[in-house]
Write a protein that holds these residues in place. Structure first.
Motif, PDB file in Angstrom:
ATOM      1  N   GLN A 118     -15.794  23.084  -3.332  1.00  0.00           N
ATOM      2  CA  GLN A 118     -14.952  22.387  -4.300  1.00  0.00           C
ATOM      3  C   GLN A 118     -14.171  21.287  -3.595  1.00  0.00           C
ATOM      4  N   ILE A 119     -14.011  20.166  -4.259  1.00  0.00           N
ATOM      5  CA  ILE A 119     -13.259  19.040  -3.709  1.00  0.00           C
ATOM      6  C   ILE A 119     -11.795  19.202  -4.115  1.00  0.00           C
ATOM      7  N   ILE A 120     -10.932  19.248  -3.122  1.00  0.00           N
ATOM      8  CA  ILE A 120      -9.490  19.388  -3.341  1.00  0.00           C
ATOM      9  C   ILE A 120      -8.851  18.021  -3.100  1.00  0.00           C
ATOM     10  N   ARG A 121      -7.769  17.728  -3.785  1.00  0.00           N
ATOM     11  CA  ARG A 121      -7.158  16.392  -3.764  1.00  0.00           C
ATOM     12  C   ARG A 121      -6.862  15.878  -2.357  1.00  0.00           C
ATOM     13  N   TYR A 122      -6.457  16.758  -1.434  1.00  0.00           N
ATOM     14  CA  TYR A 122      -6.110  16.284  -0.094  1.00  0.00           C
ATOM     15  C   TYR A 122      -7.312  15.715   0.658  1.00  0.00           C
ATOM     16  N   MET A 123      -8.521  15.920   0.139  1.00  0.00           N
ATOM     17  CA  MET A 123      -9.732  15.425   0.786  1.00  0.00           C
ATOM     18  C   MET A 123      -9.974  13.941   0.519  1.00  0.00           C
ATOM     19  N   VAL A 124      -9.174  13.340  -0.329  1.00  0.00           N
ATOM     20  CA  VAL A 124      -9.246  11.904  -0.621  1.00  0.00           C
ATOM     21  C   VAL A 124      -7.933  11.296  -0.146  1.00  0.00           C
ATOM     22  N   ALA A 125      -8.020  10.295   0.730  1.00  0.00           N
ATOM     23  CA  ALA A 125      -6.801   9.695   1.291  1.00  0.00           C
ATOM     24  C   ALA A 125      -6.538   8.328   0.664  1.00  0.00           C
ATOM     25  N   ASP A 126      -5.260   7.996   0.518  1.00  0.00           N
ATOM     26  CA  ASP A 126      -4.825   6.734  -0.079  1.00  0.00           C
ATOM     27  C   ASP A 126      -3.883   6.038   0.894  1.00  0.00           C
ATOM     28  N   TYR A 127      -4.030   4.711   1.003  1.00  0.00           N
ATOM     29  CA  TYR A 127      -3.203   3.921   1.919  1.00  0.00           C
ATOM     30  C   TYR A 127      -2.749   2.638   1.236  1.00  0.00           C
ATOM     31  N   LEU A 128      -1.501   2.250   1.467  1.00  0.00           N
ATOM     32  CA  LEU A 128      -0.992   0.953   1.044  1.00  0.00           C
ATOM     33  C   LEU A 128      -0.780   0.098   2.279  1.00  0.00           C
ATOM     34  N   ASN A 129      -1.090  -1.189   2.154  1.00  0.00           N
ATOM     35  CA  ASN A 129      -0.835  -2.122   3.251  1.00  0.00           C
ATOM     36  C   ASN A 129       0.626  -2.525   3.201  1.00  0.00           C
ATOM     37  N   THR A 130       1.402  -2.037   4.155  1.00  0.00           N
ATOM     38  CA  THR A 130       2.826  -2.367   4.221  1.00  0.00           C
ATOM     39  C   THR A 130       3.079  -3.482   5.234  1.00  0.00           C
ATOM     40  N   GLY A 131       1.997  -4.027   5.780  1.00  0.00           N
ATOM     41  CA  GLY A 131       2.095  -5.181   6.678  1.00  0.00           C
ATOM     42  C   GLY A 131       1.782  -6.443   5.887  1.00  0.00           C
ATOM     43  N   THR A 132       0.910  -7.271   6.432  1.00  0.00           N
ATOM     44  CA  THR A 132       0.479  -8.492   5.759  1.00  0.00           C
ATOM     45  C   THR A 132      -1.039  -8.460   5.636  1.00  0.00           C
ATOM     46  N   GLU A 133      -1.605  -9.407   4.874  1.00  0.00           N
ATOM     47  CA  GLU A 133      -3.063  -9.461   4.758  1.00  0.00           C
ATOM     48  C   GLU A 133      -3.704  -9.791   6.096  1.00  0.00           C
ATOM     49  N   THR A 134      -3.043 -10.615   6.908  1.00  0.00           N
ATOM     50  CA  THR A 134      -3.619 -10.989   8.205  1.00  0.00           C
ATOM     51  C   THR A 134      -3.375  -9.926   9.278  1.00  0.00           C
ATOM     52  N   VAL A 135      -2.269  -9.207   9.190  1.00  0.00           N
ATOM     53  CA  VAL A 135      -1.975  -8.116  10.126  1.00  0.00           C
ATOM     54  C   VAL A 135      -1.627  -6.873   9.294  1.00  0.00           C
ATOM     55  N   PRO A 136      -2.682  -6.192   8.784  1.00  0.00           N
ATOM     56  CA  PRO A 136      -2.417  -5.038   7.914  1.00  0.00           C
ATOM     57  C   PRO A 136      -1.810  -3.861   8.673  1.00  0.00           C
ATOM     58  N   GLU A 137      -0.963  -3.137   7.984  1.00  0.00           N
ATOM     59  CA  GLU A 137      -0.369  -1.886   8.470  1.00  0.00           C
ATOM     60  C   GLU A 137      -0.631  -0.870   7.357  1.00  0.00           C
ATOM     61  N   ASN A 192       2.741 -12.440  -7.404  1.00  0.00           N
ATOM     62  CA  ASN A 192       2.140 -12.036  -6.130  1.00  0.00           C
ATOM     63  C   ASN A 192       3.085 -11.223  -5.255  1.00  0.00           C
ATOM     64  N   ASP A 193       4.395 -11.359  -5.466  1.00  0.00           N
ATOM     65  CA  ASP A 193       5.364 -10.590  -4.675  1.00  0.00           C
ATOM     66  C   ASP A 193       5.330  -9.102  -5.033  1.00  0.00           C
ATOM     67  N   ALA A 194       4.708  -8.763  -6.171  1.00  0.00           N
ATOM     68  CA  ALA A 194       4.610  -7.369  -6.615  1.00  0.00           C
ATOM     69  C   ALA A 194       3.199  -6.811  -6.422  1.00  0.00           C
ATOM     70  N   VAL A 195       2.367  -7.515  -5.642  1.00  0.00           N
ATOM     71  CA  VAL A 195       0.980  -7.097  -5.412  1.00  0.00           C
ATOM     72  C   VAL A 195       0.822  -6.601  -3.974  1.00  0.00           C
ATOM     73  N   LEU A 196       0.131  -5.466  -3.836  1.00  0.00           N
ATOM     74  CA  LEU A 196      -0.157  -4.886  -2.530  1.00  0.00           C
ATOM     75  C   LEU A 196      -1.653  -4.609  -2.405  1.00  0.00           C
ATOM     76  N   GLU A 197      -2.121  -4.512  -1.161  1.00  0.00           N
ATOM     77  CA  GLU A 197      -3.478  -4.033  -0.919  1.00  0.00           C
ATOM     78  C   GLU A 197      -3.426  -2.503  -0.884  1.00  0.00           C
ATOM     79  N   TYR A 198      -4.455  -1.900  -1.440  1.00  0.00           N
ATOM     80  CA  TYR A 198      -4.514  -0.445  -1.566  1.00  0.00           C
ATOM     81  C   TYR A 198      -5.924   0.015  -1.222  1.00  0.00           C
ATOM     82  N   VAL A 199      -6.037   1.031  -0.366  1.00  0.00           N
ATOM     83  CA  VAL A 199      -7.335   1.597  -0.011  1.00  0.00           C
ATOM     84  C   VAL A 199      -7.378   3.046  -0.465  1.00  0.00           C
ATOM     85  N   ARG A 200      -8.464   3.375  -1.156  1.00  0.00           N
ATOM     86  CA  ARG A 200      -8.735   4.766  -1.530  1.00  0.00           C
ATOM     87  C   ARG A 200     -10.037   5.164  -0.855  1.00  0.00           C
ATOM     88  N   THR A 201      -9.968   6.212  -0.031  1.00  0.00           N
ATOM     89  CA  THR A 201     -11.155   6.673   0.677  1.00  0.00           C
ATOM     90  C   THR A 201     -11.944   7.634  -0.198  1.00  0.00           C
TER      91      THR A 201
END
Length: 167
Positions: free
Chosen positions: A3-22, A90-99
Motif C-alpha cells: 500500500q502507498i502511504i502519504r509519506y512515500m511522496v515528497a513535496d518541495y518548495l523553492n525558497t531560493g531563486t529560479e537561478t539558485v534554487p533552495e 509573480n511575487d505570489a508564485v513559487l516553484e513546487y516539486v512533487r515526487t
C-alpha cells in the motif's frame, strides 16, 4: 502488493531563486498537501447520438494545504510571508516539486533520483487561524500556473532535472 502511504511522496518548495534554487521539504507542520487535478471536460451530444461524448480538454490543478506553523520550516515561512505581506502576481508564485514514490517496492527509502514533476504555483492563503494556546494554522491552495515540467528529483542533493531540456 504494498500500500502507498502519504509519506512515500515528497513535496518541495523553492525558497531560493529560479537561478539558485533552495528546495525546502514540505514536511513538519504540513498536516495535508493534496493534489486535485481538476480535469476540464468538454461535453457534446452529436446529432447521431443519444448519449453525451466527453473529452478532457485541460486541467486546473490545485494543491490544497493545511499547515501548523513552525517558523524554522522554510517552506512554511515562504507561504506565510506571501500571505502576511499580501503579495500578488509573480511575487505570489513559487516553484513546487512533487515526487513520485521515494521508496522501493519493499518500502526501503531511495537515495537516488526519483520521477518528479515541477509546477509553478500561485500561493493562495485563505485563512490564518488558531485559538488561545493553539498553533497558528494556515490553510489555502497552491494553484497551478501553466503546464508542469516532467523530470527527476535527486533526493540527496535536492536538484530537479527536466526530462527534456528547456528550449
Amino acid at each position: 502488493m504494498a500500500q502507498i502511504i502519504r509519506y512515500m511522496v515528497a513535496d518541495y518548495l523553492n525558497t531560493g531563486t529560479e537561478t539558485v534554487p533552495e528546495w525546502s521539504l514540505c514536511g513538519t507542520g504540513f498536516n495535508s498537501l493534496d493534489e486535485n487535478p481538476n480535469a476540464q471536460v468538454d461535453s457534446k451530444t452529436y446529432i447521431s447520438d443519444k448519449a453525451v461524448t466527453k473529452n478532457i480538454i485541460g486541467y486546473e490543478t490545485v494543491f490544497p494545504f493545511d499547515i501548523d506553523t513552525f517558523n524554522e520550516q522554510e517552506a512554511i515561512m515562504a507561504i506565510y510571508n506571501i500571505a502576511r505581506n499580501q503579495k500578488t502576481g509573480n511575487d505570489a508564485v513559487l516553484e513546487y516539486v512533487r515526487t513520485d514514490f521515494t521508496v522501493d517496492e519493499s518500502g526501503v527509502p531511495l537515495t537516488t533520483d526519483v520521477p518528479a514533476r515541477k509546477f509553478m504555483v500561485a500561493v493562495e492563503v485563505s485563512e490564518f487561524s488558531g485559538g488561545g494556546g493553539e498553533a497558528l494554522k494556515i490553510t489555502g491552495n497552491l494553484n497551478g500556473v501553466g503546464d508542469f515540467v516532467d523530470g527527476t528529483f535527486d533526493l540527496i542533493n535536492r536538484v530537479f532535472t527536466p526530462s527534456t531540456p528547456a528550449t
